[in-house]
Design an enzyme around this catalytic site. Structure first.
Site, PDB file in Angstrom:
ATOM      1  N   CYS A  36       1.004  -1.072   0.024  1.00  0.00           N
ATOM      2  CA  CYS A  36       0.038   0.207   0.079  1.00  0.00           C
ATOM      3  C   CYS A  36       0.802   1.213   0.156  1.00  0.00           C
ATOM      4  O   CYS A  36       1.880   1.396  -0.805  1.00  0.00           O
ATOM      5  CB  CYS A  36      -0.920  -0.012   1.238  1.00  0.00           C
ATOM      6  SG  CYS A  36      -2.239   1.244   1.150  1.00  0.00           S
ATOM      7  N   GLY A  37       0.639   1.961   1.215  1.00  0.00           N
ATOM      8  CA  GLY A  37       1.517   3.292   0.915  1.00  0.00           C
ATOM      9  C   GLY A  37       2.683   3.395   1.125  1.00  0.00           C
ATOM     10  O   GLY A  37       3.597   4.227   0.776  1.00  0.00           O
TER      11      GLY A  37
END
Length: 200
Positions: free
Chosen positions: A104-105
């Site tokens: 993800c991030g």
């Protein structure tokens, strides 16, 4: 090859709870010790409101004591440079030949660090990483999760594929059992249970 059985899980405020549960639970069940690493040892609060007391501070993390560093998603990755030291630590790990898994991030964080410029990788969507200004766009792959050498990447909706790549890298499950684990937890294929739990 690093022989330690300790895996380090990065934790920080807004940590995305759902992204690493499969990974850490099954690592623990297979003889690995999971230790949490925070910016400091002060408690952090996940996206789900769970408070975690880190086992150690990032400054005290030595790649020689680790089999793998897991970088989880968090709102903070896109809100400034607070988590940049974790991306820098990922560089240290990779330079030393110790695997890193980012989801993800965290993929944007390591993209900003330059770690995706020359490695195959994935994330949520290609334009999310493109917004970081990184130079690795041609190496982006439309896949659930990607392993290139010692680096694993995945998007936020693929915690099971992320775990599968970690297990393959660390030899937790292999071959038919790795496939069975994925089919059980990703596809709800009940027939995979017997294969996964068969004596080796």
């Amino acid at each position: 090859m690093n022989s330690t059985r300790t895996v380090h899980l990065a934790v920080y405020d807004t940590f995305a709870d759902w992204e690493t549960g499969h990974t850490t639970a099954h690592l623990r069940q297979n003889g690995f010790d999971v230790r949490t690493v925070g910016p400091t040892t002060d408690p952090v609060t996940t996206m789900g409101g769970v408070r975690i007391q880190p086992d150690l501070a990032l400054a005290d993390l030595d790649q020689e004591d680790s089999a793998l560093l897991i970088l989880t998603g968090a709102n903070l990755w896109d809100a400034g440079d607070d988590l940049a030291p974790f991306a820098a630590k990922a560089r240290t790990f990779l330079d030393a030949g110790v695997p890193v898994a980012a989801i993800c991030g965290a993929t944007a964080g390591i993209a900003r660090e330059g770690l995706l410029d020359d490695r195959d990788h994935t994330s949520a969507v290609s334009f999310y990483l493109a917004a970081t200004g990184y130079k690795g766009g041609e190496r982006y792959r439309e896949a659930d999760a990607v392993t290139d050498g010692d680096l694993i990447t995945a998007g936020p909706t693929e915690p099971v594929a992320f775990a599968r790549e970690v297990f393959a890298k660390l030899g937790v499950y292999e071959g038919e059992k790795l496939d069975a684990w994925y089919r059980l937890f990703h596809d709800s294929d009940a027939s995979a249970f017997e294969i996964l739990n068969a004596e080796s």
